[in-house]
Motif scaffolding. Structure first.
Motif, PDB file in Angstrom:
ATOM      1  N   GLN A  23       8.294 -39.720 -13.482  1.00  0.00           N
ATOM      2  CA  GLN A  23       7.631 -40.653 -14.385  1.00  0.00           C
ATOM      3  C   GLN A  23       6.784 -39.914 -15.417  1.00  0.00           C
ATOM      4  O   GLN A  23       6.733 -40.302 -16.588  1.00  0.00           O
ATOM      5  N   ILE A  24       6.150 -38.830 -14.998  1.00  0.00           N
ATOM      6  CA  ILE A  24       5.381 -38.002 -15.940  1.00  0.00           C
ATOM      7  C   ILE A  24       6.311 -37.448 -17.007  1.00  0.00           C
ATOM      8  O   ILE A  24       5.989 -37.443 -18.203  1.00  0.00           O
ATOM      9  N   ARG A  31       6.425 -39.579 -25.543  1.00  0.00           N
ATOM     10  CA  ARG A  31       5.483 -39.000 -26.504  1.00  0.00           C
ATOM     11  C   ARG A  31       6.215 -38.119 -27.518  1.00  0.00           C
ATOM     12  O   ARG A  31       5.932 -38.161 -28.717  1.00  0.00           O
ATOM     13  N   MET A  32       7.154 -37.337 -27.025  1.00  0.00           N
ATOM     14  CA  MET A  32       7.928 -36.448 -27.896  1.00  0.00           C
ATOM     15  C   MET A  32       8.727 -37.260 -28.918  1.00  0.00           C
ATOM     16  O   MET A  32       8.780 -36.926 -30.110  1.00  0.00           O
ATOM     17  N   LEU A  33       9.339 -38.340 -28.460  1.00  0.00           N
ATOM     18  CA  LEU A  33      10.191 -39.140 -29.335  1.00  0.00           C
ATOM     19  C   LEU A  33       9.391 -39.964 -30.336  1.00  0.00           C
ATOM     20  O   LEU A  33       9.873 -40.237 -31.440  1.00  0.00           O
ATOM     21  N   ALA A  98      11.296 -47.402 -23.998  1.00  0.00           N
ATOM     22  CA  ALA A  98      10.932 -48.158 -22.795  1.00  0.00           C
ATOM     23  C   ALA A  98      11.175 -47.303 -21.559  1.00  0.00           C
ATOM     24  O   ALA A  98      12.223 -46.657 -21.435  1.00  0.00           O
ATOM     25  N   VAL A  99      10.208 -47.295 -20.661  1.00  0.00           N
ATOM     26  CA  VAL A  99      10.331 -46.617 -19.372  1.00  0.00           C
ATOM     27  C   VAL A  99      10.388 -47.693 -18.288  1.00  0.00           C
ATOM     28  O   VAL A  99       9.501 -48.554 -18.217  1.00  0.00           O
ATOM     29  N   ILE A 100      11.424 -47.658 -17.477  1.00  0.00           N
ATOM     30  CA  ILE A 100      11.555 -48.591 -16.350  1.00  0.00           C
ATOM     31  C   ILE A 100      11.429 -47.780 -15.068  1.00  0.00           C
ATOM     32  O   ILE A 100      12.265 -46.911 -14.788  1.00  0.00           O
ATOM     33  N   CYS A 101      10.373 -48.025 -14.311  1.00  0.00           N
ATOM     34  CA  CYS A 101      10.082 -47.206 -13.126  1.00  0.00           C
ATOM     35  C   CYS A 101       9.416 -48.052 -12.031  1.00  0.00           C
ATOM     36  O   CYS A 101       8.394 -48.672 -12.290  1.00  0.00           O
ATOM     37  N   PRO A 102       9.975 -48.038 -10.816  1.00  0.00           N
ATOM     38  CA  PRO A 102      11.253 -47.426 -10.450  1.00  0.00           C
ATOM     39  C   PRO A 102      12.401 -48.356 -10.824  1.00  0.00           C
ATOM     40  O   PRO A 102      12.363 -49.558 -10.552  1.00  0.00           O
ATOM     41  N   ALA A 103      13.420 -47.795 -11.440  1.00  0.00           N
ATOM     42  CA  ALA A 103      14.529 -48.610 -11.924  1.00  0.00           C
ATOM     43  C   ALA A 103      15.260 -49.312 -10.790  1.00  0.00           C
ATOM     44  O   ALA A 103      15.801 -50.406 -10.978  1.00  0.00           O
ATOM     45  N   ASP A 104      15.272 -48.700  -9.600  1.00  0.00           N
ATOM     46  CA  ASP A 104      15.968 -49.334  -8.474  1.00  0.00           C
ATOM     47  C   ASP A 104      15.243 -50.574  -7.970  1.00  0.00           C
ATOM     48  O   ASP A 104      15.768 -51.308  -7.138  1.00  0.00           O
ATOM     49  N   ALA A 105      14.018 -50.816  -8.486  1.00  0.00           N
ATOM     50  CA  ALA A 105      13.291 -52.032  -8.099  1.00  0.00           C
ATOM     51  C   ALA A 105      13.796 -53.260  -8.837  1.00  0.00           C
ATOM     52  O   ALA A 105      13.421 -54.384  -8.507  1.00  0.00           O
ATOM     53  N   MET A 106      14.648 -53.064  -9.869  1.00  0.00           N
ATOM     54  CA  MET A 106      15.206 -54.216 -10.564  1.00  0.00           C
ATOM     55  C   MET A 106      16.078 -55.040  -9.620  1.00  0.00           C
ATOM     56  O   MET A 106      16.885 -54.494  -8.862  1.00  0.00           O
ATOM     57  N   THR A 107      15.900 -56.350  -9.661  1.00  0.00           N
ATOM     58  CA  THR A 107      16.816 -57.208  -8.923  1.00  0.00           C
ATOM     59  C   THR A 107      18.204 -57.098  -9.540  1.00  0.00           C
ATOM     60  O   THR A 107      18.376 -56.596 -10.657  1.00  0.00           O
ATOM     61  N   ARG A 108      19.207 -57.563  -8.816  1.00  0.00           N
ATOM     62  CA  ARG A 108      20.568 -57.513  -9.351  1.00  0.00           C
ATOM     63  C   ARG A 108      20.654 -58.277 -10.670  1.00  0.00           C
ATOM     64  O   ARG A 108      21.274 -57.824 -11.632  1.00  0.00           O
ATOM     65  N   ALA A 109      19.998 -59.437 -10.726  1.00  0.00           N
ATOM     66  CA  ALA A 109      20.031 -60.231 -11.958  1.00  0.00           C
ATOM     67  C   ALA A 109      19.336 -59.487 -13.098  1.00  0.00           C
ATOM     68  O   ALA A 109      19.798 -59.517 -14.246  1.00  0.00           O
TER      69      ALA A 109
END
Length: 313
Positions: A23-24, A31-33, A98-109
């Motif tokens: 995540q860091i 920041r770079m982008l 956009a940062v999605i963390c943790p991405a595996d926490a997304m529901t299937r939907a």
């Protein structure tokens, strides 16, 4: 750099063990982008308006998506809101990150809702998905991202960094317990678990000496944290396997462990451990999972009651 030249991928999947700083890294890439001034090394300048807004947490073109408070998942409404925001024109520059963390926490939907943004990204949009469990993401999401594996740093480098945080701490046992991940070792230290390495090694020594039963230890390990204990055991098994496979190239305190265990059995046991750790991600009974790896320890592996202690130094 690829970022400076506009060639940065529109979606990156950052994977690696817990506690290695994924995540860091994602925030640093953001920041770079988003930095408005190019530096010779492609690093964020730290002085422009974009860098100042990112530091303050108020950059209008930077988004972070995580489970809401007291929730364990990222819901479809969160992803829909993000997708709508990413359709807007950037406020300060050409990019929206956009940062999605943790991405595996997304529901299937929620993951399915993200697909349209992944398939038809607006120019300048970059999605950074962070996860230690990429297999839990749908294949349709994984296949639309560039994969970047974030590995644990060399042990000496990790110890040097940790020693700067807490100079008086013995970091090697905590690094073993953390699987080599420095941020995880730091979290363990802050949780007061510096003695856990010795405690778990003693538990296995006691099983080998038949002072306690595997079930008694399994009950203790469940209270301590089943995942943490099996992660520790997996790290120990790797240390012992290396000691057995490459005799003479390890410190003397590992030689006894290397010489008193059958390498083929140890590899089989490592496979069993991997399956047990995967079971802990399901609704399986933790006590039965733990007992299932502790019973074979007595039967198949523990030829020397001091073997594990030899590998903990």
């Amino acid at each position: 750099s690829s970022a400076a030249g506009g060639r940065f991928p529109h979606a990156v999947l950052l994977t690696g063990p817990e506690g290695v700083g994924k995540q860091i890294l994602a925030r640093y890439l953001a920041r770079m982008l988003l930095c408005l001034h190019e530096t010779p090394a492609g690093r964020p300048c730290g002085n422009c308006r974009a860098c100042a807004l990112l530091e303050a947490g108020t950059h209008p073109d930077f988004y972070e998506v995580a489970p809401l408070e007291e929730k364990e998942t990222i819901g479809i409404d969160q992803v829909r809101a993000l997708s709508a925001d990413l359709l807007l024109t950037g406020s300060l520059g050409a990019r929206r990150i956009a940062v999605i963390c943790p991405a595996d926490a997304m529901t299937r939907a929620a993951a399915n809702s993200l697909l349209k943004t992944l398939e038809e990204p607006r120019p300048g949009t970059v999605l950074l998905l962070v996860t230690a469990r990429p297999a839990q993401l749908p294949a349709t999401v994984r296949s639309r991202c560039q994969h970047t594996q974030v590995a644990c740093p060399p042990s000496a480098q990790a110890r040097d960094w940790l020693a700067r945080q807490y100079p008086d701490t013995e970091w090697q046992p905590l690094l073993v317990l953390a699987g080599g991940a420095p941020l995880r070792a730091l979290a363990l230290q802050e949780e007061g678990l510096g003695e856990l390495d010795q405690q778990l090694a003693m538990d296995l020594s006691d099983i080998a000496s038949r002072r306690v039963t595997p079930l008694e230890v399994a009950e203790r390990w469940k209270k301590t944290g089943a995942q943490r204990c099996l992660d520790w055991l997996q790290a120990k098994v790797m240390v012992l396997a290396r000691a057995r496979a490459v005799r003479g190239e390890f410190p003397n305190d590992l030689q006894k462990a290397g010489e008193n265990i059958n390498l083929e059995r140890l590899i089989d046991y490592s496979d069993r451990l991997a399956r047990a750790r995967a079971l802990l991600q399901t609704s399986a009974n933790e006590l039965l999972v733990l007992e299932g790896v502790l019973i074979p320890w007595t039967r198949d592996l523990a030829t020397d009651p001091h073997m594990l202690q030899a590998g903990t130094q």
